[in-house]
Design a protein around this motif. Structure first.
Motif, mmCIF file in Angstrom:
data_model
loop_
_atom_site.group_PDB
_atom_site.id
_atom_site.type_symbol
_atom_site.label_atom_id
_atom_site.label_comp_id
_atom_site.label_asym_id
_atom_site.label_seq_id
_atom_site.Cartn_x
_atom_site.Cartn_y
_atom_site.Cartn_z
ATOM 1 N N ALA A 143 59.706 31.897 108.618
ATOM 2 C CA ALA A 143 61.014 32.271 108.087
ATOM 3 C C ALA A 143 61.398 31.394 106.900
ATOM 4 O O ALA A 143 61.932 31.878 105.896
ATOM 5 N N GLU A 144 61.121 30.099 106.996
ATOM 6 C CA GLU A 144 61.400 29.194 105.886
ATOM 7 C C GLU A 144 60.524 29.523 104.679
ATOM 8 O O GLU A 144 60.972 29.424 103.537
ATOM 9 N N ALA A 145 59.289 29.917 104.930
ATOM 10 C CA ALA A 145 58.405 30.305 103.825
ATOM 11 C C ALA A 145 58.986 31.498 103.074
ATOM 12 O O ALA A 145 58.943 31.551 101.833
ATOM 13 N N ILE A 146 59.529 32.453 103.807
ATOM 14 C CA ILE A 146 60.178 33.606 103.178
ATOM 15 C C ILE A 146 61.316 33.142 102.275
ATOM 16 O O ILE A 146 61.439 33.550 101.115
ATOM 17 N N GLN A 147 62.160 32.258 102.801
ATOM 18 C CA GLN A 147 63.324 31.794 102.052
ATOM 19 C C GLN A 147 62.919 30.992 100.817
ATOM 20 O O GLN A 147 63.459 31.185 99.716
ATOM 21 N N LEU A 148 61.970 30.090 100.967
ATOM 22 C CA LEU A 148 61.611 29.197 99.864
ATOM 23 C C LEU A 148 60.755 29.880 98.804
ATOM 24 O O LEU A 148 60.638 29.374 97.687
ATOM 25 N N HIS A 149 60.163 31.003 99.151
ATOM 26 C CA HIS A 149 59.459 31.785 98.136
ATOM 27 C C HIS A 149 60.412 32.699 97.365
ATOM 28 O O HIS A 149 59.996 33.350 96.400
ATOM 29 N N GLY A 150 61.652 32.808 97.805
ATOM 30 C CA GLY A 150 62.602 33.658 97.108
ATOM 31 C C GLY A 150 62.330 35.132 97.342
ATOM 32 O O GLY A 150 61.670 35.528 98.313
ATOM 33 N N GLY A 151 62.807 35.972 96.457
ATOM 34 C CA GLY A 151 62.732 37.420 96.628
ATOM 35 C C GLY A 151 61.326 37.979 96.703
ATOM 36 O O GLY A 151 61.113 39.023 97.329
ATOM 37 N N ILE A 152 60.334 37.290 96.105
ATOM 38 C CA ILE A 152 58.979 37.849 96.117
ATOM 39 C C ILE A 152 58.395 37.882 97.518
ATOM 40 O O ILE A 152 57.469 38.654 97.798
ATOM 41 N N ALA A 153 58.918 37.059 98.426
ATOM 42 C CA ALA A 153 58.304 36.915 99.736
ATOM 43 C C ALA A 153 58.516 38.126 100.630
ATOM 44 O O ALA A 153 57.808 38.293 101.624
ATOM 45 N N ILE A 154 59.497 38.961 100.327
ATOM 46 C CA ILE A 154 59.729 40.128 101.166
ATOM 47 C C ILE A 154 59.039 41.363 100.617
ATOM 48 O O ILE A 154 59.177 42.451 101.180
ATOM 49 N N THR A 155 58.293 41.204 99.539
ATOM 50 C CA THR A 155 57.563 42.338 98.979
ATOM 51 C C THR A 155 56.222 42.497 99.687
ATOM 52 O O THR A 155 55.651 41.527 100.202
ATOM 53 N N TRP A 156 55.724 43.718 99.698
ATOM 54 C CA TRP A 156 54.440 43.970 100.337
ATOM 55 C C TRP A 156 53.313 43.216 99.634
ATOM 56 O O TRP A 156 52.330 42.819 100.256
ATOM 57 N N GLU A 157 53.458 42.996 98.330
ATOM 58 C CA GLU A 157 52.384 42.368 97.564
ATOM 59 C C GLU A 157 52.168 40.905 97.933
ATOM 60 O O GLU A 157 51.089 40.363 97.707
ATOM 61 N N HIS A 158 53.164 40.232 98.484
ATOM 62 C CA HIS A 158 53.044 38.811 98.796
ATOM 63 C C HIS A 158 52.679 38.612 100.264
ATOM 64 O O HIS A 158 53.139 39.339 101.138
ATOM 65 N N ASP A 159 51.861 37.585 100.535
ATOM 66 C CA ASP A 159 51.379 37.365 101.901
ATOM 67 C C ASP A 159 52.407 36.743 102.833
ATOM 68 O O ASP A 159 52.195 36.720 104.052
ATOM 69 N N ALA A 160 53.513 36.242 102.299
ATOM 70 C CA ALA A 160 54.499 35.607 103.174
ATOM 71 C C ALA A 160 54.985 36.562 104.247
ATOM 72 O O ALA A 160 55.216 36.166 105.401
ATOM 73 N N GLN A 161 55.129 37.832 103.884
ATOM 74 C CA GLN A 161 55.601 38.801 104.878
ATOM 75 C C GLN A 161 54.569 39.029 105.983
ATOM 76 O O GLN A 161 54.919 39.333 107.136
ATOM 77 N N LEU A 162 53.291 38.855 105.672
ATOM 78 C CA LEU A 162 52.261 38.998 106.700
ATOM 79 C C LEU A 162 52.321 37.850 107.703
ATOM 80 O O LEU A 162 52.143 38.061 108.911
ATOM 81 N N TYR A 163 52.559 36.637 107.206
ATOM 82 C CA TYR A 163 52.696 35.495 108.117
ATOM 83 C C TYR A 163 53.951 35.628 108.973
ATOM 84 O O TYR A 163 53.961 35.259 110.155
ATOM 85 N N PHE A 164 55.009 36.167 108.383
ATOM 86 C CA PHE A 164 56.247 36.384 109.134
ATOM 87 C C PHE A 164 56.013 37.389 110.262
ATOM 88 O O PHE A 164 56.452 37.176 111.404
ATOM 89 N N LYS A 165 55.287 38.457 109.967
ATOM 90 C CA LYS A 165 55.003 39.467 110.991
ATOM 91 C C LYS A 165 54.047 38.921 112.050
ATOM 92 O O LYS A 165 54.198 39.233 113.239
#
Length: 349
Positions: free
Chosen positions: A302-324
């Motif tokens: 969750a912190e990775a999502i926040q600290l990556h900013g808006g790009i982290a919730i896009t499908w193209e970025h891997d942060a959303q995969l770690y969150f899932k």
């Protein structure tokens, strides 16, 4: 805490190198679109070049004869890259259910294939989770639906845990229906396996087999969670070093430094919990690792999502995969809150 000896350090290096070459972000995304939900070629490389599926299989059954500590190393590295594979469902759950059953005939028939990379699945949970069984046995006949089965839709062998013991079923037998089900985490496939009066082979099994398998499962899962949390932290730190705002790298701002320091503390304490559980092999330590590592990964992701900013919730970025992966793995083998009463009782509370 000391965990890696010379052999485990070499194993870690070999697995990390292989995954670095064949399981980058693009490869993971390709793998999750395949019919099997994982890269067959990569799984073959892991089995043939490193022998990951054979690690904890006794030598007399064509295994390596190593321990679950070596399995822990592999699980941690697979978690770092979110590599889809049959490792947890087949080489850990199914293989260890057989080893722990003590059924020599079944082990001799099935373990060599699993050690070579053939996929086996352990059918266990009901729709309500792993606290009960989805399938009931009447003599040698099975009925019911096992939910959340890892690899159940593609397995060559089905093992079924029931209140009456452990059974072996041919996936092609009459009355067996298998289907993949939607899951939050696209990097881990789940399936339902339904048995409609299916003839099964009863295997020898101790009365505490479920508890033993659960302990192994929780420790292996915690290793994967530690690897994923570590990778999410590393990616966040690298991003904070390169992303600039107001003429400075955002990682230089004190508020963000504190948040990343908290993430680091969570990752390292989770690593200690998981290593302690792997080294002791006790059910209590496994439960502690399950609860702590699940919550740590969820927070770090969750912190990775926040600290990556808006790009982290896009499908193209891997942060959303770690969150899932964080939230999907927290549910696997029982939600953390389901284990809290057990820990409270053990602590005398």
């Amino acid at each position: 805490m000391s965990f890696d000896n010379e052999e485990r350090a070499a194993l870690r290096s070999s697995v990390r190198d292989l995954l670095g070459k064949h399981s980058d972000s693009a490869a993971v995304r390709r793998a999750i679109t395949t019919d099997h939900g994982f890269d067959d070629a990569l799984w073959s490389k892991l089995c043939e070049q490193i022998g990951v599926a054979a690690l904890a299989v006794p030598e007399k059954y064509d295994g390596v004869g190593a321990s679950l500590l070596e399995v822990h190393v592999v699980q941690e590295e697979l978690g770092r890259t979110l590599t889809p594979s049959p490792m947890l469902g087949s080489a850990v759950l199914a293989a260890q259910a057989l080893v722990l059953s003590g059924d020599d005939d079944a082990c001799a028939r099935l373990l060599p294939g699993i050690a070579a990379g053939s996929v086996a699945a352990l059918c266990w949970a009901g729709a309500g989770g792993w606290s009960g069984f989805g399938v009931t046995a009447s003599g040698e006949t099975l009925s019911g639906t096992a939910s959340y089965v890892l690899g159940g839709d593609v397995a060559d062998v089905l093992l079924v845990l029931t209140s009456e013991g452990l059974f072996e079923v041919d996936p092609s037998a009459d009355g067996v229906t298998r289907r993949r089900v939607p899951a939050m985490d696209p990097t881990r496939t789940l399936s339902e396996v339904t048995f409609d009066g299916v003839a099964a082979r009863r295997l020898v099994s101790p009365t505490d087999l479920v508890d033993q398998v659960r302990t192994v499962a929780l420790v292996a899962l915690s290793a994967e969670q530690v690897g994923a949390a570590s990778a999410a932290l590393e990616q966040t730190v690298e991003y904070a070093k390169s992303r600039k705002q107001f003429g400075r790298a955002i990682g230089s701002f004190q508020a963000l430094k504190h948040r990343m320091a908290d993430m680091y503390a969570l990752v390292e304490t989770a690593r200690s919990m998981s290593y302690a559980a792997a080294l002791s092999g006790t059910h209590e330590d496994a439960v502690i690792a399950k609860v702590y590592c699940s919550e740590a990964l969820q927070h770090v992701a969750a912190e990775a999502i926040q600290l990556h900013g808006g790009i982290a919730i896009t499908w193209e970025h891997d942060a959303q995969l770690y969150f899932k992966r964080a939230h999907g793995s927290a549910q696997l083998f029982g939600q953390p809150r389901e284990y809290l009463p057990e820990l409270a009782s053990a602590a005398g509370l």
